[in-house]
Design a protein around this motif. Structure first.
Motif, PDB file in Angstrom:
ATOM      1  N   LYS A 291       6.626   6.246  -0.638  1.00  0.00           N
ATOM      2  CA  LYS A 291       6.728   5.104  -1.554  1.00  0.00           C
ATOM      3  C   LYS A 291       6.772   3.789  -0.782  1.00  0.00           C
ATOM      4  O   LYS A 291       6.135   2.802  -1.164  1.00  0.00           O
ATOM      5  N   ARG A 292       7.540   3.772   0.292  1.00  0.00           N
ATOM      6  CA  ARG A 292       7.646   2.547   1.090  1.00  0.00           C
ATOM      7  C   ARG A 292       6.288   2.159   1.678  1.00  0.00           C
ATOM      8  O   ARG A 292       5.894   0.992   1.642  1.00  0.00           O
ATOM      9  N   ALA A 293       5.576   3.132   2.223  1.00  0.00           N
ATOM     10  CA  ALA A 293       4.265   2.856   2.808  1.00  0.00           C
ATOM     11  C   ALA A 293       3.287   2.338   1.753  1.00  0.00           C
ATOM     12  O   ALA A 293       2.548   1.371   1.985  1.00  0.00           O
ATOM     13  N   LEU A 294       3.268   2.977   0.589  1.00  0.00           N
ATOM     14  CA  LEU A 294       2.350   2.557  -0.465  1.00  0.00           C
ATOM     15  C   LEU A 294       2.722   1.183  -1.018  1.00  0.00           C
ATOM     16  O   LEU A 294       1.842   0.383  -1.360  1.00  0.00           O
ATOM     17  N   ALA A 295       4.016   0.890  -1.101  1.00  0.00           N
ATOM     18  CA  ALA A 295       4.441  -0.430  -1.575  1.00  0.00           C
ATOM     19  C   ALA A 295       3.961  -1.515  -0.626  1.00  0.00           C
ATOM     20  O   ALA A 295       3.480  -2.574  -1.060  1.00  0.00           O
ATOM     21  N   ILE A 296       4.065  -1.263   0.676  1.00  0.00           N
ATOM     22  CA  ILE A 296       3.583  -2.232   1.668  1.00  0.00           C
ATOM     23  C   ILE A 296       2.076  -2.405   1.537  1.00  0.00           C
ATOM     24  O   ILE A 296       1.556  -3.534   1.527  1.00  0.00           O
ATOM     25  N   ALA A 297       1.354  -1.282   1.424  1.00  0.00           N
ATOM     26  CA  ALA A 297      -0.107  -1.346   1.358  1.00  0.00           C
ATOM     27  C   ALA A 297      -0.594  -2.015   0.071  1.00  0.00           C
ATOM     28  O   ALA A 297      -1.571  -2.775   0.087  1.00  0.00           O
ATOM     29  N   VAL A 298       0.070  -1.749  -1.047  1.00  0.00           N
ATOM     30  CA  VAL A 298      -0.346  -2.369  -2.315  1.00  0.00           C
ATOM     31  C   VAL A 298      -0.085  -3.871  -2.275  1.00  0.00           C
ATOM     32  O   VAL A 298      -0.928  -4.674  -2.695  1.00  0.00           O
ATOM     33  N   ARG A 299       1.059  -4.276  -1.765  1.00  0.00           N
ATOM     34  CA  ARG A 299       1.334  -5.715  -1.660  1.00  0.00           C
ATOM     35  C   ARG A 299       0.292  -6.402  -0.779  1.00  0.00           C
ATOM     36  O   ARG A 299      -0.193  -7.487  -1.095  1.00  0.00           O
TER      37      ARG A 299
END
Length: 653
Positions: A291-299
């Motif tokens: 989740k943390r990785a995807l949140a960074i990538a989406v932002r």
């Protein structure tokens, strides 16, 4: 849309624990570890571990009579939440309170609980979980370390007979551990009684190595360098008879062995089954790292621009590209599916831990739970590995900088696929559980014995349907019978497709294993030759579990708009899963070529429809902001997004 409605559904049964931890994290200083050397990183993690001990959160999973919280589910959620931060801390905490403390609680008896649980909870007694050996990892039943009982002194003598029996990769061993739960072959009266667990001191209170114990440092690893992994060897180390964790087997003063479980193999499975909390914690922590990785990538994808449309001076936002959407959004959808499956798994383990005295029901549910934990752990950790890599690529060169967190997440989660159970072996466990029920006196654990047992016992496809929800049954019953493209988004059709694939694969696997009964068949070759089929069947089973958990999660959502969005995310999970296995669906006549193409087109459409909601979906994870802001590319992207929103609001006014 109010993302809080989605967060409420995701937080689920232990919402209060999640909120409490978020509040505590927000008030604490957070330090990224990418610039620390090994020793400084280890020291920082131990200091943070001591802060956790002082907070009291680590007590949740222990018995109230010893100062615990009697809340197994809350304890597992607490470990999960550590997955948002430095994963070395999560692993270190898991070793101390999940594995070491859990083994003492679940494999020990009152004499161990009274003496050790409080010091373990308070970190006064740092410990290790010494199971894996250099020569034996997954094959726990054949560990070579021995604990031989000496009736003259009423002691066990623990020995490492050769280098292949050395305990390897043991967390807490290289620096901080003072005692280890050592798994060894119990030998008494000249007879081996199988693997049991023993409490063995490895250091004194001043940090000096105990007599007869050899400790080596595993050294720097690809990741998780805040965890002091070490190697342990034993040369005639004597421990008292009471050092045996004797919940499932005991040795009297004269050396007589006794157990409430007559079968050695059944006792072994029961003992290992009691320790699945670590596997569940790893799955949840891997999910939160994802989740943390995807949140960074989406932002980053919402703010970073690249190339302009013809005639338009403004460059295109990365997330507006279909290829970029296809990288991140199906991964995000699967992350949601795994979250809901993890929530169900934690709830089931919590409920089983609080169950009354019904031995038969306990054993049946325990086996079912072990299988589910194995499957979810395998999928969650493989998904973490692939999704964090995808997130890194989606952030280009910026994602390769240590300061932007993704390299550390990639390195730290990589080993998750092989610890707490190698994923391929775990999926074989899932397949075996699907094909057969465990036999009361299942004498061997080898593939050969498994194949013979399946051939002898299998009668038709064995699938547990007792836990199927009424909701799922209604959806299946209401599913359409025709084959037009519109049914791709019908939930009943989707569930039927997943169930049908699972049943067909299991039926085929069982048919292949029946060949063991042929006179000229080599049982090992038959089993070995069917492994690909068994693994595919297990994967199909886990994907069906994920879908059913997702459906139930969507059904719990009270907010209509949030529910509609989650419904669409579920559709993307289903159809991207079918798309990835289109070869099977085509080969077995479940999809026509035209319909297969329609699956691809519908995945594209769903990505386009979900693209405006990507930020809402990652924000709904409610990851403590400092864990996202720790990556400058995410912090900068968030500031840019807020500037755009303020400009839009001003224009509207």
């Amino acid at each position: 849309m109010d993302q809080g409605a989605i967060t409420d559904v995701l937080d689920g049964r232990w919402a209060e624990v999640r909120r409490m931890i978020r509040d505590q994290v927000a008030a604490a200083e957070f330090l990224e570890s990418h610039e620390l050397d090994t020793e400084r990183h280890r020291a920082q993690v131990y200091e943070q571990l001591a802060e956790l001990a002082a907070s009291g959160r680590q007590r949740l999973g222990f018995a109230a009579e010893y100062g615990g919280g009697d809340d197994v589910g809350g304890s597992l959620v607490s470990f999960e939440m550590l997955g948002f931060g430095d994963l070395s801390l999560m692993v270190k905490a898991g070793v101390q309170w999940g594995l070491f403390g859990g083994a003492v609680q679940l494999l020990g008896t009152a004499r161990h609980h009274e003496r050790y649980l409080r010091p373990i909870m308070d970190l006064e007694l740092p410990g290790c979980f010494a199971m894996t050996e250099t020569g034996h990892g997954s094959d726990v039943a054949n560990l070579r370390t021995t604990a031989t009982y000496d009736p003259a002194s009423a002691e066990f003598v623990v020995d490492t007979p050769h280098e292949a029996a050395r305990k390897d990769y043991i967390g807490n061993a290289a620096r901080d551990g003072r005692m280890a739960v050592v798994f060894a072959q119990l030998v008494t009266e000249g007879e081996s009684r199988g693997v049991h667990a023993f409490l063995v001191p490895i250091r004194d209170e001043n940090g000096n190595t105990a007599p007869g114990v050899r400790i080596e440092d595993c050294g720097r690893k690809a990741g998780l360098n805040g965890v002091d992994n070490g190697r342990l060897s034993f040369a005639g180390v004597r421990v008292p008879r009471a050092a045996l964790l004797n919940a499932y087997g005991d040795v009297a003063v004269d050396g007589t062995y006794s157990s409430s479980i007559e079968s050695d193999s059944r006792r072994f499975f029961t003992m290992l089954g009691a320790l699945i909390r670590g596997r569940v914690s790893v799955a949840g922590s891997a999910g939160n790292a994802t989740k943390r990785a995807l949140a960074i990538a989406v932002r980053y994808g919402e703010a970073r621009r690249q190339f302009a449309r013809p005639g338009d001076p403004d460059e295109v936002v990365l997330l507006d590209y279909r290829a970029h959407q296809r990288k991140l959004l199906p991964a995000l959808a699967k992350t949601y599916a795994l979250h809901f499956a993890q929530e169900e798994l934690v709830g089931a383990l919590h409920d089983l831990s609080n169950q009354g005295d019904s031995a038969e029901v306990d054993e049946h549910r325990q086996r079912e739970l072990e299988s589910r934990a194995a499957g979810v752990k395998a999928f969650a950790t493989w998904h973490a590995t692939s999704s964090i890599q995808t997130a890194r690529e989606a952030c280009g060169g910026a994602g390769y900088l240590a300061e932007n967190v993704l390299p550390a997440l990639k390195a730290d989660t990589d080993v998750f696929t092989t610890f707490e159970g190698d994923n391929t072996v775990l999926l074989q466990l899932v397949a075996k559980g699907l094909l057969t029920s465990y036999k009361d006196h299942f004498e061997e654990l080898s593939p050969l014995a498994t194949a013979r047992f399946v051939a002898e016992q299998f009668v038709g496809t064995v699938m547990e349907r007792t836990a199927a929800r009424k909701l799922i049954d209604r959806l299946v019953d209401a599913g359409p019978g025709n084959d037009d493209d519109a049914t791709l988004l019908d939930r009943g059709w989707q569930v039927k497709a997943f169930c049908d694939r699972e049943e067909h694969l299991l039926d085929g696997a069982a048919a292949r294993l029946r060949r063991v009964s042929d006179d000229d068949a080599d049982p090992f070759e038959v089993f070995n030759g069917a492994q690909d089929h068994l693994l595919h069947a297990a994967s199909a089973h886990v994907e069906r579990i994920l879908l059913e958990a997702f459906v139930a999660g969507v059904d719990r959502c009270a907010d209509p708009a949030a529910k509609a969005l989650l419904d669409k995310v579920c559709d993307l999970f289903v159809l991207s899963t079918i798309e990835a296995d289109r070869a099977w669906f085509l080969e077995h006549g479940r999809l026509t070529s035209a319909r297969s193409k329609a699956v691809v087109a519908t995945v594209n459409e769903l990505c386009a429809e979900l693209r405006p909601h990507a930020s809402i979906l990652v924000d709904a994870f409610a990851i403590p902001e400092q864990f996202i802001a720790a990556a400058p590319i995410a912090a900068g992207a968030e500031r840019g997004r807020q500037d755009v929103m303020r400009a839009h609001d001003a224009a509207v006014r």
